[in-house]
Design a protein around this motif. Sequence first.
Motif, PDB file in Angstrom:
ATOM      1  N   ALA A  92       9.539  -7.045  -6.198  1.00 61.72           N
ATOM      2  CA  ALA A  92       9.184  -6.259  -5.005  1.00 61.72           C
ATOM      3  C   ALA A  92       7.678  -6.276  -4.765  1.00 61.72           C
ATOM      4  CB  ALA A  92       9.694  -4.828  -5.152  1.00 61.72           C
ATOM      5  N   LEU A  93       6.896  -6.113  -5.842  1.00 58.21           N
ATOM      6  CA  LEU A  93       5.435  -6.142  -5.692  1.00 58.21           C
ATOM      7  C   LEU A  93       4.963  -7.522  -5.243  1.00 58.21           C
ATOM      8  CD1 LEU A  93       4.356  -4.077  -8.836  1.00 58.21           C
ATOM      9  CD2 LEU A  93       4.133  -3.371  -6.430  1.00 58.21           C
ATOM     10  N   GLY A  94       5.570  -8.578  -5.791  1.00 62.82           N
ATOM     11  CA  GLY A  94       5.200  -9.935  -5.387  1.00 62.82           C
ATOM     12  C   GLY A  94       5.487 -10.178  -3.916  1.00 62.82           C
ATOM     13  N   LYS A  95       6.641  -9.711  -3.448  1.00 64.70           N
ATOM     14  CA  LYS A  95       6.998  -9.879  -2.029  1.00 64.70           C
ATOM     15  C   LYS A  95       6.010  -9.124  -1.145  1.00 64.70           C
ATOM     16  CE  LYS A  95      10.791  -9.388   1.308  1.00 64.70           C
ATOM     17  NZ  LYS A  95       9.867  -9.251   2.392  1.00 64.70           N
ATOM     18  N   GLN A  96       5.696  -7.886  -1.526  1.00 63.19           N
ATOM     19  CA  GLN A  96       4.733  -7.110  -0.742  1.00 63.19           C
ATOM     20  C   GLN A  96       3.363  -7.781  -0.737  1.00 63.19           C
ATOM     21  OE1 GLN A  96       5.843  -3.044  -2.548  1.00 63.19           O
ATOM     22  NE2 GLN A  96       4.892  -2.572  -0.570  1.00 63.19           N
ATOM     23  N   ALA A  97       2.971  -8.345  -1.887  1.00 61.10           N
ATOM     24  CA  ALA A  97       1.673  -9.031  -1.965  1.00 61.10           C
ATOM     25  C   ALA A  97       1.644 -10.218  -1.011  1.00 61.10           C
ATOM     26  CB  ALA A  97       1.402  -9.478  -3.398  1.00 61.10           C
ATOM     27  N   ARG A  98       2.696 -11.017  -1.017  1.00 57.12           N
ATOM     28  CA  ARG A  98       2.744 -12.194  -0.141  1.00 57.12           C
ATOM     29  C   ARG A  98       2.853 -11.802   1.337  1.00 57.12           C
ATOM     30  NH1 ARG A  98       5.346 -13.619  -4.727  1.00 57.12           N
ATOM     31  NH2 ARG A  98       7.419 -13.041  -3.982  1.00 57.12           N
ATOM     32  N   ASP A  99       3.512 -10.662   1.611  1.00 60.51           N
ATOM     33  CA  ASP A  99       3.642 -10.174   2.988  1.00 60.51           C
ATOM     34  C   ASP A  99       2.403  -9.412   3.458  1.00 60.51           C
ATOM     35  OD1 ASP A  99       6.186 -11.237   3.012  1.00 60.51           O
ATOM     36  OD2 ASP A  99       7.201  -9.304   2.756  1.00 60.51           O
ATOM     37  N   GLY A 100       1.494  -9.108   2.520  1.00 61.84           N
ATOM     38  CA  GLY A 100       0.279  -8.356   2.858  1.00 61.84           C
ATOM     39  C   GLY A 100       0.535  -6.892   3.138  1.00 61.84           C
ATOM     40  N   THR A 101       1.566  -6.310   2.508  1.00 65.10           N
ATOM     41  CA  THR A 101       1.916  -4.914   2.788  1.00 65.10           C
ATOM     42  C   THR A 101       1.669  -3.971   1.613  1.00 65.10           C
ATOM     43  OG1 THR A 101       4.237  -5.293   2.149  1.00 65.10           O
ATOM     44  CG2 THR A 101       3.662  -5.590   4.486  1.00 65.10           C
ATOM     45  N   LEU A 102       0.924  -4.426   0.609  1.00 66.96           N
ATOM     46  CA  LEU A 102       0.612  -3.545  -0.518  1.00 66.96           C
ATOM     47  C   LEU A 102      -0.323  -2.423  -0.066  1.00 66.96           C
ATOM     48  CD1 LEU A 102      -0.061  -6.155  -3.338  1.00 66.96           C
ATOM     49  CD2 LEU A 102       1.828  -4.520  -3.281  1.00 66.96           C
ATOM     50  N   SER A 103      -0.088  -1.232  -0.588  1.00 67.26           N
ATOM     51  CA  SER A 103      -0.996  -0.118  -0.314  1.00 67.26           C
ATOM     52  C   SER A 103      -2.132  -0.140  -1.335  1.00 67.26           C
ATOM     53  CB  SER A 103      -0.254   1.211  -0.392  1.00 67.26           C
ATOM     54  OG  SER A 103       0.118   1.483  -1.737  1.00 67.26           O
ATOM     55  N   LEU A 104      -3.215   0.537  -1.036  1.00 67.97           N
ATOM     56  CA  LEU A 104      -4.333   0.624  -1.963  1.00 67.97           C
ATOM     57  C   LEU A 104      -3.891   1.264  -3.274  1.00 67.97           C
ATOM     58  CD1 LEU A 104      -7.305  -0.002  -2.306  1.00 67.97           C
ATOM     59  CD2 LEU A 104      -7.839   2.219  -1.322  1.00 67.97           C
ATOM     60  N   ASP A 105      -2.998   2.261  -3.207  1.00 64.21           N
ATOM     61  CA  ASP A 105      -2.495   2.930  -4.401  1.00 64.21           C
ATOM     62  C   ASP A 105      -1.768   1.945  -5.320  1.00 64.21           C
ATOM     63  OD1 ASP A 105      -1.892   5.358  -5.981  1.00 64.21           O
ATOM     64  OD2 ASP A 105       0.182   4.889  -5.415  1.00 64.21           O
ATOM     65  N   GLN A 106      -1.088   0.950  -4.734  1.00 62.15           N
ATOM     66  CA  GLN A 106      -0.355  -0.025  -5.539  1.00 62.15           C
ATOM     67  C   GLN A 106      -1.276  -1.012  -6.250  1.00 62.15           C
ATOM     68  OE1 GLN A 106       2.231  -1.104  -2.141  1.00 62.15           O
ATOM     69  NE2 GLN A 106       3.925  -0.916  -3.600  1.00 62.15           N
ATOM     70  N   LEU A 107      -2.545  -1.016  -5.882  1.00 64.72           N
ATOM     71  CA  LEU A 107      -3.520  -1.928  -6.482  1.00 64.72           C
ATOM     72  C   LEU A 107      -4.454  -1.231  -7.460  1.00 64.72           C
ATOM     73  CD1 LEU A 107      -4.373  -3.862  -3.209  1.00 64.72           C
ATOM     74  CD2 LEU A 107      -3.078  -4.761  -5.165  1.00 64.72           C
ATOM     75  N   GLN A 108      -4.258   0.064  -7.680  1.00 63.63           N
ATOM     76  CA  GLN A 108      -5.161   0.834  -8.532  1.00 63.63           C
ATOM     77  C   GLN A 108      -4.401   1.500  -9.675  1.00 63.63           C
ATOM     78  OE1 GLN A 108      -6.828   3.579  -5.670  1.00 63.63           O
ATOM     79  NE2 GLN A 108      -8.531   2.206  -5.222  1.00 63.63           N
ATOM     80  N   GLY A 109      -5.146   1.816 -10.732  1.00 63.34           N
ATOM     81  CA  GLY A 109      -4.601   2.636 -11.800  1.00 63.34           C
ATOM     82  C   GLY A 109      -3.898   1.902 -12.919  1.00 63.34           C
ATOM     83  N   GLY A 110      -3.964   0.576 -12.931  1.00 64.02           N
ATOM     84  CA  GLY A 110      -3.345  -0.152 -14.034  1.00 64.02           C
ATOM     85  C   GLY A 110      -4.064   0.129 -15.341  1.00 64.02           C
ATOM     86  N   THR A 111      -3.324   0.079 -16.445  1.00 65.63           N
ATOM     87  CA  THR A 111      -3.929   0.318 -17.757  1.00 65.63           C
ATOM     88  C   THR A 111      -4.152  -0.981 -18.535  1.00 65.63           C
ATOM     89  OG1 THR A 111      -1.778   0.694 -18.829  1.00 65.63           O
ATOM     90  CG2 THR A 111      -2.900   2.617 -17.892  1.00 65.63           C
ATOM     91  N   PHE A 112      -3.498  -2.068 -18.127  1.00 70.09           N
ATOM     92  CA  PHE A 112      -3.618  -3.376 -18.765  1.00 70.09           C
ATOM     93  C   PHE A 112      -3.045  -4.380 -17.778  1.00 70.09           C
ATOM     94  CE2 PHE A 112      -2.327  -6.888 -21.495  1.00 70.09           C
ATOM     95  CZ  PHE A 112      -3.351  -6.961 -22.425  1.00 70.09           C
ATOM     96  N   THR A 113      -3.525  -5.636 -17.813  1.00 70.95           N
ATOM     97  CA  THR A 113      -3.054  -6.643 -16.856  1.00 70.95           C
ATOM     98  C   THR A 113      -2.483  -7.862 -17.580  1.00 70.95           C
ATOM     99  OG1 THR A 113      -4.569  -5.963 -15.097  1.00 70.95           O
ATOM    100  CG2 THR A 113      -3.795  -8.230 -15.016  1.00 70.95           C
ATOM    101  N   ILE A 114      -1.429  -8.421 -16.982  1.00 71.98           N
ATOM    102  CA  ILE A 114      -0.895  -9.703 -17.432  1.00 71.98           C
ATOM    103  C   ILE A 114      -0.984 -10.690 -16.265  1.00 71.98           C
ATOM    104  CG2 ILE A 114       0.580  -8.812 -19.268  1.00 71.98           C
ATOM    105  CD1 ILE A 114       2.947  -8.890 -17.405  1.00 71.98           C
TER     106      ILE A 114
END
Length: 196
Positions: A92-114
Amino acid sequence: MSTIMNVRNAYKDAFEKRHGVKLGFMSFFAKAVVAALKDIPALNAEIEGGDIIYKNHYDLGVAVGTEKGLVVPVLRDVDTLSLAGIEKGIGALGKQARDGTLSLDQLQGGTFTITNGGIYGSLMSTPILNMPQVGILGMHAIKDRAMVVNGQVVVRPMMYLALSYDHRIVDGKEAVTFLVRVKDGLEDPQRFVLEV
Protein backbone atom coordinates in the motif's frame (compact mmCIF):
# COMPACT_ATOMS: atom_id res chain seq x y z
CA MET A 1 18.71 -17.13 1.26
CA SER A 2 17.99 -20.83 0.61
CA THR A 3 15.55 -21.32 3.47
CA ILE A 4 13.47 -18.23 2.74
CA MET A 5 13.42 -19.01 -0.97
CA ASN A 6 12.26 -22.56 -0.23
CA VAL A 7 9.55 -21.33 2.15
CA ARG A 8 8.35 -18.80 -0.42
CA ASN A 9 8.25 -21.38 -3.18
CA ALA A 10 6.40 -23.90 -1.02
CA TYR A 11 3.74 -21.51 0.30
CA LYS A 12 3.48 -18.58 -2.13
CA ASP A 13 0.28 -19.78 -3.82
CA ALA A 14 -1.49 -20.70 -0.57
CA PHE A 15 -0.29 -17.44 1.05
CA GLU A 16 -1.62 -15.30 -1.81
CA LYS A 17 -4.91 -17.21 -1.90
CA ARG A 18 -5.45 -16.79 1.85
CA HIS A 19 -4.15 -13.24 2.32
CA GLY A 20 -4.68 -11.63 -1.08
CA VAL A 21 -1.06 -10.49 -1.31
CA LYS A 22 2.15 -12.04 -2.62
CA LEU A 23 4.72 -13.36 -0.18
CA GLY A 24 7.88 -11.35 -0.80
CA PHE A 25 11.26 -11.04 0.85
CA MET A 26 10.55 -7.71 2.56
CA SER A 27 8.31 -9.22 5.23
CA PHE A 28 11.02 -11.69 6.21
CA PHE A 29 13.56 -8.89 6.37
CA ALA A 30 11.24 -6.69 8.41
CA LYS A 31 10.65 -9.49 10.94
CA ALA A 32 14.36 -10.29 11.17
CA VAL A 33 15.21 -6.60 11.59
CA VAL A 34 12.65 -6.08 14.37
CA ALA A 35 13.94 -9.16 16.21
CA ALA A 36 17.50 -7.81 15.93
CA LEU A 37 16.43 -4.31 17.04
CA LYS A 38 14.89 -5.81 20.17
CA ASP A 39 18.29 -7.35 20.97
CA ILE A 40 20.30 -4.24 20.03
CA PRO A 41 18.13 -1.25 21.10
CA ALA A 42 20.86 1.30 20.29
CA LEU A 43 19.97 0.87 16.60
CA ASN A 44 16.34 1.80 17.34
CA ALA A 45 17.26 5.13 18.91
CA GLU A 46 17.89 8.71 17.86
CA ILE A 47 19.81 11.74 19.04
CA GLU A 48 17.72 14.79 19.90
CA GLY A 49 19.87 17.71 20.91
CA GLY A 50 22.12 16.34 23.64
CA ASP A 51 19.82 13.41 24.48
CA ILE A 52 19.66 9.84 23.24
CA ILE A 53 16.07 8.64 22.89
CA TYR A 54 15.57 4.89 22.85
CA LYS A 55 12.38 3.91 21.03
CA ASN A 56 10.14 1.17 22.37
CA HIS A 57 8.21 0.83 19.10
CA TYR A 58 9.28 -0.38 15.68
CA ASP A 59 8.25 1.90 12.83
CA LEU A 60 10.29 0.88 9.79
CA GLY A 61 11.09 3.23 6.95
CA VAL A 62 10.93 1.28 3.68
CA ALA A 63 12.71 2.89 0.74
CA VAL A 64 10.55 2.96 -2.40
CA GLY A 65 11.72 3.96 -5.87
CA THR A 66 9.41 6.29 -7.81
CA GLU A 67 9.68 8.16 -11.11
CA LYS A 68 10.76 11.24 -9.13
CA GLY A 69 13.30 9.43 -6.98
CA LEU A 70 13.50 7.51 -3.74
CA VAL A 71 11.05 8.13 -0.89
CA VAL A 72 10.92 6.43 2.50
CA PRO A 73 7.39 5.92 3.82
CA VAL A 74 7.04 4.44 7.30
CA LEU A 75 5.31 1.18 8.16
CA ARG A 76 4.12 1.56 11.75
CA ASP A 77 4.26 -0.99 14.59
CA VAL A 78 5.92 -3.68 12.49
CA ASP A 79 6.43 -5.82 15.59
CA THR A 80 2.65 -6.31 15.83
CA LEU A 81 2.15 -7.25 12.16
CA SER A 82 2.05 -10.69 10.57
CA LEU A 83 4.01 -11.44 7.41
CA ALA A 84 0.79 -10.79 5.47
CA GLY A 85 0.23 -7.51 7.31
CA ILE A 86 3.75 -6.39 6.48
CA GLU A 87 3.38 -7.33 2.80
CA LYS A 88 0.03 -5.52 2.57
CA GLY A 89 1.40 -2.46 4.35
CA ILE A 90 4.50 -2.22 2.20
CA GLY A 91 2.43 -2.78 -0.94
CA ALA A 92 0.00 0.00 0.00
CA LEU A 93 2.81 2.43 0.86
CA GLY A 94 4.62 1.58 -2.39
CA LYS A 95 1.47 2.23 -4.43
CA GLN A 96 0.88 5.55 -2.67
CA ALA A 97 4.53 6.50 -3.24
CA ARG A 98 4.30 5.77 -6.97
CA ASP A 99 0.93 7.58 -7.18
CA GLY A 100 2.34 10.58 -5.29
CA THR A 101 -0.35 10.41 -2.60
CA LEU A 102 1.75 9.88 0.53
CA SER A 103 1.05 12.28 3.37
CA LEU A 104 3.84 14.04 5.25
CA ASP A 105 2.93 11.97 8.33
CA GLN A 106 3.59 8.77 6.35
CA LEU A 107 7.14 9.97 5.65
CA GLN A 108 8.08 10.87 9.23
CA GLY A 109 8.72 9.10 12.50
CA GLY A 110 10.53 5.97 11.37
CA THR A 111 12.84 4.37 13.93
CA PHE A 112 14.99 2.38 11.45
CA THR A 113 15.09 2.04 7.64
CA ILE A 114 15.48 -0.87 5.25
CA THR A 115 16.34 -0.36 1.60
CA ASN A 116 16.55 -2.91 -1.20
CA GLY A 117 19.04 -1.86 -3.86
CA GLY A 118 19.00 -5.44 -5.07
CA ILE A 119 15.86 -4.79 -7.10
CA TYR A 120 18.02 -2.46 -9.22
CA GLY A 121 20.80 -5.05 -9.52
CA SER A 122 23.09 -3.68 -6.79
CA LEU A 123 25.53 -6.26 -5.46
CA MET A 124 26.91 -3.98 -2.74
CA SER A 125 26.44 -0.38 -1.73
CA THR A 126 26.54 1.75 1.38
CA PRO A 127 23.13 3.15 2.34
CA ILE A 128 23.00 6.67 3.76
CA LEU A 129 21.40 7.28 7.15
CA ASN A 130 17.85 8.62 7.17
CA MET A 131 18.31 11.15 9.98
CA PRO A 132 17.49 11.32 12.84
CA GLN A 133 17.56 7.52 12.70
CA VAL A 134 20.87 5.92 13.65
CA GLY A 135 20.72 2.85 11.41
CA ILE A 136 19.79 1.71 7.91
CA LEU A 137 20.07 -1.78 6.44
CA GLY A 138 20.82 -2.16 2.75
CA MET A 139 19.88 -5.38 0.97
CA HIS A 140 21.39 -6.38 -2.34
CA ALA A 141 20.78 -8.70 -5.27
CA ILE A 142 20.51 -12.43 -4.61
CA LYS A 143 23.14 -14.28 -6.62
CA ASP A 144 24.29 -17.88 -6.67
CA ARG A 145 27.70 -18.20 -5.04
CA ALA A 146 30.08 -21.07 -4.31
CA MET A 147 30.07 -21.94 -0.60
CA VAL A 148 31.88 -24.60 1.40
CA VAL A 149 29.36 -26.67 3.37
CA ASN A 150 30.61 -29.69 5.35
CA GLY A 151 33.83 -29.72 3.33
CA GLN A 152 32.04 -29.65 -0.03
CA VAL A 153 31.75 -26.76 -2.47
CA VAL A 154 28.06 -26.13 -3.16
CA VAL A 155 26.13 -23.37 -4.90
CA ARG A 156 23.82 -21.33 -2.67
CA PRO A 157 21.76 -18.16 -3.25
CA MET A 158 23.52 -15.40 -1.32
CA MET A 159 22.75 -11.77 -0.54
CA TYR A 160 25.08 -9.15 0.85
CA LEU A 161 23.76 -6.88 3.60
CA ALA A 162 25.19 -3.47 4.45
CA LEU A 163 24.54 -1.61 7.68
CA SER A 164 25.24 2.09 8.04
CA TYR A 165 25.04 3.43 11.56
CA ASP A 166 25.70 6.50 13.68
CA HIS A 167 28.86 5.80 15.65
CA ARG A 168 27.87 8.36 18.29
CA ILE A 169 25.35 5.81 19.60
CA VAL A 170 26.20 2.47 18.01
CA ASP A 171 29.62 0.87 18.37
CA GLY A 172 31.14 -1.73 16.06
CA LYS A 173 30.32 -4.66 18.35
CA GLU A 174 26.63 -3.70 18.43
CA ALA A 175 26.56 -3.18 14.66
CA VAL A 176 28.11 -6.57 13.91
CA THR A 177 25.90 -8.29 16.49
CA PHE A 178 22.85 -6.71 14.84
CA LEU A 179 23.93 -7.95 11.39
CA VAL A 180 24.54 -11.45 12.75
CA ARG A 181 21.07 -11.45 14.37
CA VAL A 182 19.49 -10.41 11.04
CA LYS A 183 21.50 -13.09 9.20
CA ASP A 184 20.50 -15.74 11.74
CA GLY A 185 16.84 -14.76 11.43
CA LEU A 186 16.95 -14.94 7.64
CA GLU A 187 18.80 -18.24 7.55
CA ASP A 188 16.39 -19.73 10.11
CA PRO A 189 13.13 -17.72 10.06
CA GLN A 190 11.63 -20.00 12.67
CA ARG A 191 13.77 -18.03 15.16
CA PHE A 192 11.67 -14.88 14.83
CA VAL A 193 8.43 -16.82 14.47
CA LEU A 194 9.18 -18.52 17.79
CA GLU A 195 10.88 -15.39 19.21
CA VAL A 196 14.08 -17.25 20.16
